[in-house]
Motif scaffolding. Sequence first.
Motif, PDB file in Angstrom:
ATOM      1  N   ASP A  18       0.817  -1.218   0.000  1.00 42.79           N
ATOM      2  CA  ASP A  18       0.000   0.000   0.000  1.00 42.79           C
ATOM      3  C   ASP A  18       0.851   1.269   0.000  1.00 42.79           C
ATOM      4  O   ASP A  18       0.448   2.300   0.546  1.00 42.79           O
ATOM      5  N   LEU A  19       2.018   1.212  -0.630  1.00 45.19           N
ATOM      6  CA  LEU A  19       2.870   2.392  -0.674  1.00 45.19           C
ATOM      7  C   LEU A  19       2.182   3.523  -1.439  1.00 45.19           C
ATOM      8  O   LEU A  19       1.629   3.315  -2.520  1.00 45.19           O
ATOM      9  N   GLU A  20       2.234   4.717  -0.917  1.00 48.25           N
ATOM     10  CA  GLU A  20       1.646   5.884  -1.563  1.00 48.25           C
ATOM     11  C   GLU A  20       2.712   6.659  -2.331  1.00 48.25           C
ATOM     12  O   GLU A  20       3.909   6.532  -2.077  1.00 48.25           O
ATOM     13  N   GLY A  21       2.259   7.486  -3.258  1.00 49.36           N
ATOM     14  CA  GLY A  21       3.190   8.262  -4.049  1.00 49.36           C
ATOM     15  C   GLY A  21       3.838   9.388  -3.264  1.00 49.36           C
ATOM     16  O   GLY A  21       3.207  10.000  -2.390  1.00 49.36           O
ATOM     17  N   ILE A  22       5.102   9.637  -3.562  1.00 50.10           N
ATOM     18  CA  ILE A  22       5.830  10.765  -2.985  1.00 50.10           C
ATOM     19  C   ILE A  22       6.048  11.768  -4.110  1.00 50.10           C
ATOM     20  O   ILE A  22       6.728  11.474  -5.097  1.00 50.10           O
TER      21      ILE A  22
END
Length: 216
Positions: A18-22
């Motif tokens: 579930d990594l989110e965008g940086i």
Amino acid sequence: MKDKKNDFSIEKPKLPIDLEGIESIGQLEDESYISSGVIGGYIIENQVADAVTFNEVIFKNSTFIGSSLNYAELTDVRFEHCDLSNVDFRNSIIHRVEFINCKVMGINLSESTLRNVRFNQCSGDYGFFSFADCKAVKFQDCELCYSDFQDCNFNKVGFYNTDLTQCQMSGTKLKDIDFTSCNVDGIGARIDNLRGAIFSPVQAVSLSKLMGIIIR
């Protein structure tokens, strides 16, 4: 064909699903810490910083230009379709990291520690790996012409269908490494370095020049 006896597995990056965008990582400074995110289409240009940490990060279609990141620590990182040409990662710790379809020409990983690292379909001519400590490292379908692997410590290092033309490996023990699927034309190594390495008959004829043997 790979020699199954000498094949080995390596750990993949441990990345949350579930990594989110940086959106931006800004100007890197000494001891910057970048963690838990996906960085896409980003350009890191002419940045100089020591001891930067990247943890649980996926870089996609990103470019590093003229950057020097010595003493960095990369853990659980994946680079996909990135350009890391000439990036200076000297004296870094690279652990559970994948380089997939990347340009890594001239990358400098000399004197670094590599653990569970995979280079897959990478263009990496003129790379610098000298004095690196490599354990569980695989190069699959890569171009590494004229790269420098001198005085490395190899433990479970594999080259598969990789172009090693004119690579320098003097001072590095190559025992148990299977080079039969690779191009090793002009490879540079001392005779004692080659003891126990695996080559095809055709490759062995080419390597005979290193030993001063004349075959007629």
